[in-house]
Design a protein around this motif. Structure first.
Motif, mmCIF file in Angstrom:
data_model
loop_
_atom_site.group_PDB
_atom_site.id
_atom_site.type_symbol
_atom_site.label_atom_id
_atom_site.label_comp_id
_atom_site.label_asym_id
_atom_site.label_seq_id
_atom_site.Cartn_x
_atom_site.Cartn_y
_atom_site.Cartn_z
ATOM 1 N N ASN A 159 0.471 13.148 -1.234
ATOM 2 C CA ASN A 159 0.584 11.911 -1.999
ATOM 3 C C ASN A 159 0.452 10.695 -1.092
ATOM 4 O OD1 ASN A 159 1.440 10.264 -4.412
ATOM 5 N ND2 ASN A 159 3.110 9.785 -3.006
ATOM 6 N N THR A 160 1.097 10.731 0.052
ATOM 7 C CA THR A 160 1.043 9.600 0.981
ATOM 8 C C THR A 160 -0.371 9.395 1.516
ATOM 9 O OG1 THR A 160 3.333 10.030 1.640
ATOM 10 C CG2 THR A 160 2.012 8.643 3.091
ATOM 11 N N MET A 161 -1.046 10.483 1.858
ATOM 12 C CA MET A 161 -2.404 10.362 2.394
ATOM 13 C C MET A 161 -3.391 9.892 1.328
ATOM 14 S SD MET A 161 -2.666 13.710 4.878
ATOM 15 C CE MET A 161 -4.317 13.262 5.385
ATOM 16 N N MET A 162 -3.233 10.384 0.106
ATOM 17 C CA MET A 162 -4.175 10.022 -0.946
ATOM 18 C C MET A 162 -4.076 8.558 -1.342
ATOM 19 S SD MET A 162 -6.179 12.413 -1.442
ATOM 20 C CE MET A 162 -7.008 11.625 -2.813
ATOM 21 N N MET A 163 -2.915 7.940 -1.149
ATOM 22 C CA MET A 163 -2.801 6.520 -1.453
ATOM 23 C C MET A 163 -3.700 5.701 -0.533
ATOM 24 S SD MET A 163 1.112 5.635 -2.564
ATOM 25 C CE MET A 163 1.863 6.227 -1.063
ATOM 26 N N SER A 164 -3.797 6.113 0.727
ATOM 27 C CA SER A 164 -4.679 5.406 1.654
ATOM 28 C C SER A 164 -6.137 5.674 1.330
ATOM 29 C CB SER A 164 -4.367 5.828 3.095
ATOM 30 O OG SER A 164 -3.074 5.429 3.476
ATOM 31 N N PHE A 165 -6.468 6.925 1.012
ATOM 32 C CA PHE A 165 -7.849 7.246 0.668
ATOM 33 C C PHE A 165 -8.261 6.589 -0.648
ATOM 34 C CE2 PHE A 165 -7.298 10.847 3.657
ATOM 35 C CZ PHE A 165 -8.437 10.633 4.427
ATOM 36 N N ALA A 166 -7.344 6.540 -1.604
ATOM 37 C CA ALA A 166 -7.665 5.914 -2.887
ATOM 38 C C ALA A 166 -7.933 4.431 -2.729
ATOM 39 C CB ALA A 166 -6.514 6.131 -3.871
ATOM 40 N N ALA A 167 -7.289 3.814 -1.743
ATOM 41 C CA ALA A 167 -7.514 2.385 -1.518
ATOM 42 C C ALA A 167 -8.968 2.106 -1.165
ATOM 43 C CB ALA A 167 -6.585 1.879 -0.411
ATOM 44 N N MET A 168 -9.633 3.046 -0.504
ATOM 45 C CA MET A 168 -11.028 2.838 -0.123
ATOM 46 C C MET A 168 -11.918 2.684 -1.347
ATOM 47 S SD MET A 168 -11.291 5.598 3.020
ATOM 48 C CE MET A 168 -12.917 5.067 3.515
ATOM 49 N N GLY A 169 -11.615 3.431 -2.408
ATOM 50 C CA GLY A 169 -12.425 3.319 -3.616
ATOM 51 C C GLY A 169 -11.992 2.182 -4.525
ATOM 52 N N VAL A 170 -10.683 2.110 -4.776
ATOM 53 C CA VAL A 170 -10.176 1.116 -5.727
ATOM 54 C C VAL A 170 -10.374 -0.302 -5.207
ATOM 55 C CG1 VAL A 170 -8.121 0.287 -6.932
ATOM 56 C CG2 VAL A 170 -8.522 2.750 -6.694
ATOM 57 N N ILE A 171 -9.987 -0.552 -3.974
ATOM 58 C CA ILE A 171 -10.079 -1.907 -3.432
ATOM 59 C C ILE A 171 -11.530 -2.338 -3.268
ATOM 60 C CG2 ILE A 171 -9.444 -3.395 -1.504
ATOM 61 C CD1 ILE A 171 -7.145 -2.524 -3.319
ATOM 62 N N THR A 172 -12.424 -1.397 -2.978
ATOM 63 C CA THR A 172 -13.836 -1.756 -2.896
ATOM 64 C C THR A 172 -14.340 -2.285 -4.227
ATOM 65 O OG1 THR A 172 -14.261 -0.116 -1.167
ATOM 66 C CG2 THR A 172 -16.156 -0.884 -2.425
ATOM 67 N N LEU A 173 -13.981 -1.622 -5.317
ATOM 68 C CA LEU A 173 -14.404 -2.083 -6.640
ATOM 69 C C LEU A 173 -13.785 -3.429 -6.992
ATOM 70 C CD1 LEU A 173 -14.203 1.281 -8.639
ATOM 71 C CD2 LEU A 173 -16.241 0.163 -7.697
ATOM 72 N N VAL A 174 -12.497 -3.578 -6.708
ATOM 73 C CA VAL A 174 -11.821 -4.847 -7.004
ATOM 74 C C VAL A 174 -12.395 -5.980 -6.157
ATOM 75 C CG1 VAL A 174 -9.597 -6.053 -6.934
ATOM 76 C CG2 VAL A 174 -9.710 -3.686 -7.734
ATOM 77 N N TRP A 175 -12.699 -5.684 -4.895
ATOM 78 C CA TRP A 175 -13.247 -6.702 -4.002
ATOM 79 C C TRP A 175 -14.612 -7.177 -4.480
ATOM 80 C CZ3 TRP A 175 -11.421 -9.803 -0.430
ATOM 81 C CH2 TRP A 175 -12.305 -10.434 0.442
ATOM 82 N N VAL A 176 -15.458 -6.245 -4.873
ATOM 83 C CA VAL A 176 -16.786 -6.620 -5.361
ATOM 84 C C VAL A 176 -16.682 -7.371 -6.685
ATOM 85 C CG1 VAL A 176 -18.968 -5.700 -6.247
ATOM 86 C CG2 VAL A 176 -17.992 -4.777 -4.148
ATOM 87 N N ALA A 177 -15.765 -6.938 -7.554
ATOM 88 C CA ALA A 177 -15.648 -7.552 -8.877
ATOM 89 C C ALA A 177 -15.136 -8.990 -8.792
ATOM 90 C CB ALA A 177 -14.730 -6.708 -9.765
ATOM 91 N N VAL A 178 -13.978 -9.189 -8.172
ATOM 92 C CA VAL A 178 -13.386 -10.532 -8.160
ATOM 93 C C VAL A 178 -12.830 -10.942 -6.801
ATOM 94 C CG1 VAL A 178 -12.812 -10.523 -10.616
ATOM 95 C CG2 VAL A 178 -11.172 -9.622 -8.974
ATOM 96 N N GLY A 179 -12.499 -9.975 -5.952
ATOM 97 C CA GLY A 179 -11.798 -10.308 -4.710
ATOM 98 C C GLY A 179 -12.577 -11.237 -3.809
ATOM 99 N N TYR A 180 -13.838 -10.925 -3.578
ATOM 100 C CA TYR A 180 -14.627 -11.772 -2.684
ATOM 101 C C TYR A 180 -14.770 -13.176 -3.250
ATOM 102 C CZ TYR A 180 -18.524 -13.784 -0.180
ATOM 103 O OH TYR A 180 -19.312 -14.636 0.551
ATOM 104 N N SER A 181 -14.999 -13.281 -4.536
ATOM 105 C CA SER A 181 -15.176 -14.598 -5.143
ATOM 106 C C SER A 181 -13.902 -15.435 -5.041
ATOM 107 C CB SER A 181 -15.582 -14.440 -6.608
ATOM 108 O OG SER A 181 -15.866 -15.697 -7.189
ATOM 109 N N ILE A 182 -12.748 -14.799 -5.244
ATOM 110 C CA ILE A 182 -11.490 -15.533 -5.150
ATOM 111 C C ILE A 182 -11.224 -15.986 -3.714
ATOM 112 C CG2 ILE A 182 -8.980 -15.277 -5.329
ATOM 113 C CD1 ILE A 182 -9.449 -13.524 -7.776
ATOM 114 N N ALA A 183 -11.619 -15.168 -2.740
ATOM 115 C CA ALA A 183 -11.334 -15.499 -1.347
ATOM 116 C C ALA A 183 -12.400 -16.404 -0.724
ATOM 117 C CB ALA A 183 -11.208 -14.214 -0.525
ATOM 118 N N PHE A 184 -13.674 -16.121 -0.987
ATOM 119 C CA PHE A 184 -14.764 -16.829 -0.301
ATOM 120 C C PHE A 184 -15.825 -17.370 -1.248
ATOM 121 C CE2 PHE A 184 -13.218 -13.513 2.604
ATOM 122 C CZ PHE A 184 -12.868 -14.285 3.699
ATOM 123 N N GLY A 185 -15.484 -17.582 -2.507
ATOM 124 C CA GLY A 185 -16.474 -18.014 -3.483
ATOM 125 C C GLY A 185 -17.077 -19.371 -3.168
ATOM 126 N N ASP A 186 -18.289 -19.588 -3.655
ATOM 127 C CA ASP A 186 -18.953 -20.874 -3.477
ATOM 128 C C ASP A 186 -18.209 -21.962 -4.241
ATOM 129 O OD1 ASP A 186 -20.884 -19.535 -2.016
ATOM 130 O OD2 ASP A 186 -22.185 -19.238 -3.764
#
Length: 202
Positions: free
Chosen positions: A76-103
């Motif tokens: 369970n502990t290891m999968m939380m780190s591995f799951a972050a690679m997929g989940v956060i990538t999708l969130v970052w592409v969807a809205v994360g980058y725009s909120i942090a570095f948007g034009d």
């Protein structure tokens, strides 16, 4: 007359050269050559290598946290780190980058929603570096920043698990590790405290 001939010739030559110099000095000097900003392949290669190394930290962190957890909580502990690679990538592409570095940012602490789902970007879009004449592809910059968002989420999930009591060290010697920075650890602890307060008591 011959005695004054040579000085007169020299005087006329001096006056003529001075007039010519004055005429040329009033001309507009040529504009300096403009230095064009171009994509720097060395900077791009460096950012790609750095992105790969930061991304490699996430599975390494998973094994690190797994080794500190109880045997029943390793997966369970290891999968939380591995799951972050997929989940956060999708969130970052969807809205994360725009909120942090948007034009056209809305302020010093918030970007914009102009680049939701990476809108307004293509293969020709570039991002600046410390040298304004050296550019890198904007997609490379997005990927570089995404790796830090991934490792931050993995750190928060891991520190929450360890503080929650699933580590072998905690029951014996107290929590002996910190993850990343004090900010990440404090945020993980706060999230854990909030979840525990909301958990219904039996």
């Amino acid at each position: 007359m011959k005695r004054y001939g040579m000085p007169l010739v020299l005087l006329l030559a001096t006056v003529a050269s001075g007039a010519a110099w004055a005429q040329t000095s009033t001309e507009t000097p040529p504009a300096p050559e403009t230095i064009k900003a171009v994509v720097d392949f060395a900077d791009t290669a460096f950012i790609l290598i750095a992105s790969a190394l930061v991304l490699l930290m996430t599975p390494a962190l998973a094994f690190f946290y797994g080794g500190l957890s109880r045997s029943k909580s390793v997966l369970n502990t290891m999968m939380m780190s591995f799951a972050a690679m997929g989940v956060i990538t999708l969130v970052w592409v969807a809205v994360g980058y725009s909120i942090a570095f948007g034009d056209n940012p809305m302020g010093a602490w918030f970007g914009s929603f102009h680049n939701v789902m990476l809108a307004g970007m293509d293969s020709s879009s570039t991002a600046t570096t410390f040298d304004p004449t050296h550019l890198i592809p904007k997609y490379v910059f997005v990927m570089f920043q995404a790796t830090f968002a991934i490792i931050a989420a993995a750190l928060i999930s891991g520190i929450g698990t360890l503080v929650g009591g699933n580590t072998k060290w905690r029951s014996r010697e107290g929590v002996l590790i910190g993850a990343g920075t004090g900010t990440i650890g404090a945020l993980g602890g706060y999230l854990l405290w909030t979840l525990r307060r909301r958990r219904p008591r039996p």
